[in-house]
Design an enzyme around this catalytic site. Structure first.
Site, PDB file in Angstrom:
ATOM      1  N   GLY B  17       1.002  -1.138  -0.034  1.00  0.00           N
ATOM      2  CA  GLY B  17      -0.021  -0.236  -0.053  1.00  0.00           C
ATOM      3  C   GLY B  17       0.732   1.331  -0.040  1.00  0.00           C
ATOM      4  O   GLY B  17       1.967   1.408   0.538  1.00  0.00           O
ATOM      5  N   LYS B 145      -7.591   0.341   9.576  1.00  0.00           N
ATOM      6  CA  LYS B 145      -8.272   0.719  10.811  1.00  0.00           C
ATOM      7  C   LYS B 145      -9.825   0.053  10.308  1.00  0.00           C
ATOM      8  O   LYS B 145     -10.107  -0.205   9.360  1.00  0.00           O
ATOM      9  CB  LYS B 145      -8.550   2.018  11.127  1.00  0.00           C
ATOM     10  CG  LYS B 145      -7.266   2.600  12.110  1.00  0.00           C
ATOM     11  CD  LYS B 145      -7.601   3.678  12.573  1.00  0.00           C
ATOM     12  CE  LYS B 145      -6.217   4.139  13.272  1.00  0.00           C
ATOM     13  NZ  LYS B 145      -6.213   5.478  14.201  1.00  0.00           N
ATOM     14  N   LYS B 281     -14.485   3.690  17.792  1.00  0.00           N
ATOM     15  CA  LYS B 281     -14.069   5.237  18.113  1.00  0.00           C
ATOM     16  C   LYS B 281     -15.078   5.995  17.282  1.00  0.00           C
ATOM     17  O   LYS B 281     -15.344   7.208  17.452  1.00  0.00           O
ATOM     18  CB  LYS B 281     -12.729   5.337  18.089  1.00  0.00           C
ATOM     19  CG  LYS B 281     -11.726   5.184  17.170  1.00  0.00           C
ATOM     20  CD  LYS B 281     -11.049   6.137  16.391  1.00  0.00           C
ATOM     21  CE  LYS B 281     -10.791   5.946  14.907  1.00  0.00           C
ATOM     22  NZ  LYS B 281      -9.816   7.040  14.413  1.00  0.00           N
TER      23      LYS B 281
END
Lengths: 421, 421
Positions: B17, B145, B281
């Protein structure tokens, strides 16, 4: 009600202090005594340090044809007349069952619950005045943030109150900006209370020493106070049990006294953790301000907050190992939430940030922005460092130590990442 | 060095990436391989999803007389020529030992450490392409994430990578706004890695089933994968041990790979906690934005953050009870610090706040402010709710559920205090 057993008396509540935060807590408590008549006497007394006040022009109660607006009157009279603290909490209606009382002695007479909410420098004087005038089985809750740190020891305000008066005293602390709560904007708080279990059962008050001697209830044991100072462990007065005529005084009843739809209460038993958080977070807020002032961004600010939170836990574990629970810091309003609030827009944070942006010492910002008033974090950082230095444990608390060194000029903010590595 | 024993090979590192965050992590890792030649081969390869790019006018490398500025070239060529990712990380010098490689197969050849840093929707495709081309004893770290949630189960990206490739995969997450780290502003991160202990000792690779049958190393056990999906427990591939020619691959060596003076690493073993934090979150950040949009102030914002943090812990404990540690959420950068950053100025927070201020649905803000791009928190809130609803456990997570209900229009922000009481 089954749980009230033989109780036929009710708890009488007094708030000692009537400043901004004192008036807000008084409002909350008076709303709750009215809502819970099975437990509490309706009227709540608020002790007012009397001063002469004239209703100011900006007040909605200002009326040039009224004597209250043209010449000074005792503040307690104004509060009881307008049901508003026109000086320290203007614009907020106070419940009619909140009674301002200028005499300390009258304010606390027959009260079972004493809520302390005054500037910390008055604690000793007021407690000494209270001696002999309170019920021997009264219980206290301190809403006073901070701790009393010297070279040799750390004392919680609740300990000072409890040991001076020979009563048990818990603490209330949280992410509680008073003006927001006054307007009934939603917030949370933490009430720490770890009373003698017998208060829930209300048994016959009999006390014996370890040697089996019967000793009078509520007598302050001066030898034990001295020992507690030497060993830096809390002095635990021999408490007078709550008589069985009263409803139990436990987490449930205290929650009913403080919890409101807009003020959510979590009860814990860790008084030390709650009190230490309220003191040490101010030092961490300075660090957050320093880092933000450097323009280091949100990552760095979150990093000092995280490191600071862990040092707060460690401080509690080192010096109050008997009672402190890490979760008080990491999970409660008095811990992580209060830290977040203080590092968002609190005074310590803002002034520390300003000191970096202007390239001046924090003391200079205090002079120019606060009329020379001291920032709590500035004082606490220095006191805590003196204590850690005496213990030879500065290195165990790199962030607290870094803040101190930045304040005294022997380190720079640029050193923080290195000092924490 | 004593600890390296018979090791004479070095770890070879590939980053898969090369977007903004991928380029930043590649920069960090390449700086560290150069600094730790005893453990790592100097050159780090970064796989680039090839595209044709012309050096833009605002770039310092723009030069109208150069072919790179006048006609498109492969991005990998530009990166290797200028040592800068002119498209995704403009203005940041990359180490010369970072080599952009457009072929996935070439990029991973002989690498022992694979760092995954690409948009989550590409994980499956890339892992399938990688099959058969990686070392069977390679190890992975996912910097992606979020988690993959459906009605029936929650899967960590590291689990998907690990089980697809038959390797062990950890995770990196923290309060890590990429642009700040790119400029070497100080931050922290958490690397979660709980590899087979034999990687530290590097013994002979022999595996047996519980029944004692010897099975080939590194073979993906499809029956076990199915069972893991049914029972919602992580699939643990039978790993091929790291050969003894390599230095151990443990917390110490991974810390050396990621830790920089400006990027502080804490190592933990709780991969699930780190990954769940990074996903949940975003839902809490929506709640913080809603509350802030109402003008409820800092107390209320800190309160939803605290409640949200505790629901994150609870979610982990309910659904990853084997491995999750509450401290990962409450004490690590991937937990509380990342939450703080996301609730300060993150996209989810800002858009949720805007939706309240403008009185429009969040979907509408996505359309007008993000060109219709979806907010991660919006997706996660809906996915998590579907999962909780299927389990009949919505009531156990009042904040996560409140956010969902506000998004779908069946609750209002004004209801939050009541829903959390």
């Amino acid at each position: 009600m089954a749980t009230l057993g033989g109780a036929h008396k009710k708890h009488k509540v007094t708030v000692i202090g009537s400043g901004n935060w004192g008036s807000v807590i008084s409002k909350i408590v008076a709303e709750n005594t009215a809502a819970n008549p099975q437990l509490f006497e309706r009227d709540v007394r608020m002790w007012v340090y009397e001063e002469q006040v004239t209703v100011p022009e900006k007040s909605k109660y200002y009326d040039p044809s009224s004597q209250f607006s043209t010449k000074p009157h005792p503040l307690s009279q104004l509060i009881n007349h307008f049901h508003e603290n026109v000086k320290y909490l203007p614009g907020i209606a106070l419940p009619k069952n909140l009674i301002a009382v200028p005499s300390l002695e009258d304010a606390v007479r027959d009260s079972t619950i004493l809520i302390f909410n005054l500037p910390h420098q008055f604690i000793n004087r007021i407690c000494n005045q209270l001696k002999g005038h309170i019920l021997p089985f009264a219980r206290g809750i301190s809403c006073i943030k901070g701790v009393d740190v010297t070279r040799d020891r750390v004392r919680l305000h609740s300990e000072v109150i409890g040991s001076t008066l020979g009563i048990y005293c818990g603490a209330l602390s949280g992410a509680n900006i008073a003006s927001e709560i006054a307007e009934e904007k939603w917030s949370e708080t933490t009430v720490a209370y770890d009373p003698p279990p017998k208060d829930s059962k209300a048994p016959t008050p009999v006390h014996t020493t370890q040697e089996g001697d019967v000793i009078p209830d509520g007598v302050v044991d001066l030898a034990a106070v001295d020992e507690s100072i030497e060993t830096n462990t809390p002095y635990k007065p021999r408490l007078v049990s709550l008589p069985s005529e009263y409803p139990p005084l436990d987490h449930r009843s205290l929650k009913l006294l403080f919890h409101r739809p807009y003020f959510h209460v979590r009860m814990v038993s860790d008084v030390a953790g709650v009190s230490l958080s309220g003191a040490l977070k101010n030092v961490v807020a300075l660090a957050a301000g320093f880092v933000d002032g450097m323009g280091w961004g949100d990552n760095a600010k979150a990093a000092v907050m995280r490191v600071g939170l862990l040092e707060m836990v460690k401080f509690g574990q080192y010096y109050f190992s008997e009672s402190v629970r890490p979760a008080t810091f990491t999970e409660e309003s008095a811990g992580v939430a209060d830290l977040i609030t203080s590092c968002s827009g609190g005074r310590n944070f803002r002034c520390a940030k300003l000191s970096i942006e202007r390239g001046v010492a924090l003391d200079e910002v205090e002079r120019t922005e606060l009329n020379g008033q001291s920032l709590q974090g500035n004082l606490t950082a220095k006191e805590v460092n003196e204590f850690l230095k005496a213990k030879g444990q500065e290195d165990e608390f790199p962030l607290l130590t870094a803040v101190y060194r930045i304040l005294e000029g022997s380190a720079k903010v640029e050193d923080i990442p290195h000092l924490l590595a």
